[in-house]
Design a protein around this motif. Structure first.
Motif, short mmCIF file in Angstrom:
data_model
loop_
_atom_site.label_atom_id
_atom_site.label_comp_id
_atom_site.label_asym_id
_atom_site.label_seq_id
_atom_site.Cartn_x
_atom_site.Cartn_y
_atom_site.Cartn_z
N VAL A 1 -1.33 5.01 6.82
CA VAL A 1 -0.71 6.31 6.57
C VAL A 1 -0.55 6.64 5.08
O VAL A 1 -0.91 7.74 4.66
N PRO A 2 -0.06 5.73 4.23
CA PRO A 2 0.10 6.12 2.82
C PRO A 2 -1.20 6.56 2.14
O PRO A 2 -1.18 7.48 1.32
N LEU A 3 -2.32 5.94 2.47
CA LEU A 3 -3.59 6.33 1.85
C LEU A 3 -4.20 7.58 2.49
O LEU A 3 -4.92 8.33 1.83
N LYS B 1 -5.00 11.80 -3.44
CA LYS B 1 -4.54 10.48 -3.91
C LYS B 1 -5.67 9.64 -4.50
O LYS B 1 -5.43 8.63 -5.13
N ASP B 2 -6.91 10.07 -4.27
CA ASP B 2 -8.08 9.34 -4.80
C ASP B 2 -8.32 9.79 -6.24
O ASP B 2 -8.41 10.98 -6.51
N PRO B 3 -8.42 8.84 -7.18
CA PRO B 3 -8.62 9.23 -8.58
C PRO B 3 -9.93 9.98 -8.82
O PRO B 3 -10.08 10.66 -9.83
N HIS B 4 -10.87 9.90 -7.89
CA HIS B 4 -12.15 10.60 -8.03
C HIS B 4 -12.16 11.95 -7.31
O HIS B 4 -13.19 12.61 -7.25
N TYR B 5 -11.01 12.33 -6.77
CA TYR B 5 -10.89 13.57 -6.02
C TYR B 5 -11.13 14.78 -6.92
O TYR B 5 -10.60 14.87 -8.02
N ARG C 1 -10.82 6.40 15.24
CA ARG C 1 -9.98 5.53 14.40
C ARG C 1 -10.36 5.72 12.94
O ARG C 1 -11.53 5.73 12.57
N LEU C 2 -9.34 5.89 12.11
CA LEU C 2 -9.51 6.04 10.67
C LEU C 2 -8.93 4.83 9.96
O LEU C 2 -7.90 4.29 10.37
N ALA C 3 -9.59 4.44 8.90
CA ALA C 3 -9.08 3.36 8.05
C ALA C 3 -9.44 3.72 6.61
O ALA C 3 -10.45 4.38 6.34
N ALA C 4 -8.59 3.30 5.68
CA ALA C 4 -8.83 3.56 4.26
C ALA C 4 -8.41 2.33 3.48
O ALA C 4 -7.41 1.68 3.81
N GLY D 1 -9.43 1.93 -7.97
CA GLY D 1 -8.48 2.93 -7.49
C GLY D 1 -9.07 3.89 -6.48
O GLY D 1 -8.34 4.59 -5.78
N ALA D 2 -10.40 3.95 -6.40
CA ALA D 2 -11.04 4.84 -5.43
C ALA D 2 -10.68 4.37 -4.01
O ALA D 2 -10.32 3.22 -3.79
N ILE D 3 -10.80 5.29 -3.08
CA ILE D 3 -10.47 4.98 -1.69
C ILE D 3 -11.75 4.98 -0.87
O ILE D 3 -12.55 5.91 -0.94
#
Length: 104
Positions: free
Chosen positions: A68-70, A94-98, A27-30, A36-38
């Protein structure tokens, strides 16, 4: 959608075998943090009929539709951060720190 590298899939399978959770889904969750970080969470769980299900590299992955969106376009990898220190990482544009991985 979401991707799992071969290295991550192998480690997930090992963890399931060691933890007695073989046959359960990953199971994944975000969650979006105030900056703004994920923040990512993973664990073995039973799937529900409302879950989104997918299979990556032989691993069944589940998440709620709200995740799903994250998690869309995210890749989960298992890498050596420092000599002898391995961990799961999430590569998500989508993560600003990516920061895209660089070839070594």
């Amino acid at each position: 959608m979401f991707k799992l590298t071969i290295a991550a899939a192998e480690q997930v399978v090992k963890a399931a075998q060691q933890g007695g959770t073989e046959g359960m889904s990953l199971r994944l969750a975000a969650y979006q943090m105030p900056d703004g970080a994920i923040d990512y969470r993973i664990g073995f769980d039973e799937s529900t009929e409302d879950d989104i299900r997918l299979t990556c590299e032989g691993v069944e992955i589940v998440m709620t539709p709200e995740q799903v969106p994250l998690l869309d376009q995210t890749t989960m990898d298992y890498v050596e951060i420092e000599p002898g220190q391995f961990r799961f990482i999430f590569l998500n544009p989508k993560d600003p720190h990516y920061q895209p991985p660089t070839e070594v």
